[in-house]
Design an enzyme around this catalytic site. Sequence first.
Site: not given
Ligand code: UT7
Length: 337
Positions: A124, A264, A294
């Site tokens: 990125c 970004h 992204n």
């Molecule tokens: O450019 C650099 C690359 N970009 C990135 O790496 C992105 C950076 N990170 C992020 O944008 C966020 O961390 C995410 C959008 C990837 C995830 O959001 P979050 O608020 O950090 O969620 P989380 O990973 O803590 O997950 C929360 C919950 C989990 O369920 P439990 O364990 O609380 O029951 C996940 O399994 O949300 C669940 N989950 C989803 N639910 C519905 C994860 N992905 C999804 C989904 N739809 N697509």
Amino acid sequence: MNKEVNQDAKPAYLAHIAGCGSSAPTKKLTNEDLSKMVDTSDEWITTRTGIKTRYICSDNETTALLATQASKQALDMAGLDPCELDLIIVATVTPEMVFPSTACFVQKNIEAVNAWAFDLSAACSGFIYSLSIAQQFIESGKYKNALIIGAETLSKITNWQDRGSCILFGDGAGAVVLQRNSDGKGILYSTMSSDGSNWEALSCEAYGSKYPACKKLDDPDKIYMSIKGREVYQQAVRRIVESVKHCLKKFDLTTEDLDMMISHQMNARIIESASKRLKLPKEKVFMNIAEYGNTSAASVPIAFNECYRQGKIKKGDKVIFVAFGAGLTWGATLIQF
Ligand code: UT7
């Protein structure tokens, strides 16, 4: 390790953005579409990321094609004959082929017969890294014109069964023409950093020399991007804030002096949180993540092109580009447009 560029010496020439352009595939994938493919919802994706749609390549759309389209638009705006280009850099982690470079395909397509061309891999942050390389050649007086492109087809390395990653990414390309300029406008300052010890946070492990295509993979999912979202999230906010502050401080500016931040586009919440810490008001923070998702190295130049074409930045404005991504890598570029 942190690398700084152009902090003290005042060069006779600056590398100024004379043209910009962008391109995206025709197919748009909505959150509704995704909710039919994996266990997710428009509501979850929108509130957690700010993304509503993303563009996805068809089989015959490739990185070099998108890069060429964006380049032609940028050259057109600059009014530059491709024969006058000295250098072409394509920042990408989804190149046309293992080799030759995507940049060589662009050179052929636009008939930039006098340019040398290569790809740069910094995920990125690739566009920011590439700008600073071209900046050195232009400030030294060696070259007059460079074409810098960020182009990605991440859909081709996305695991469409992994709801944690497939909702985030999209395809596209953005390009700028950098031109030698002696009126004090152009790239004012750049900073770049890397931290290889954290490589596992974001990776796509196959196919390279460690996991070559000719050997059976222990885990077939190694051909896809994998991310540790939460870890990346926290680091991203910190590094964006740090890079922007560092750039401004080195040039004796404050966020009040900035006209626009082009970050970004990785997650609207990350950008909002960083802007809040920088005390940047909404109108000085451009976002198009809702439409594009992204697009890795393509993200900053696509956003810059849209911001310019929407009339939100004008000649003479001070703009900062900032990115964070796999490597880990991050960096920022302060320009006067
Ligand atoms: O450019 C650099 C690359 N970009 C990135 O790496 C992105 C950076 N990170 C992020 O944008 C966020 O961390 C995410 C959008 C990837 C995830 O959001 P979050 O608020 O950090 O969620 P989380 O990973 O803590 O997950 C929360 C919950 C989990 O369920 P439990 O364990 O609380 O029951 C996940 O399994 O949300 C669940 N989950 C989803 N639910 C519905 C994860 N992905 C999804 C989904 N739809 N697509």
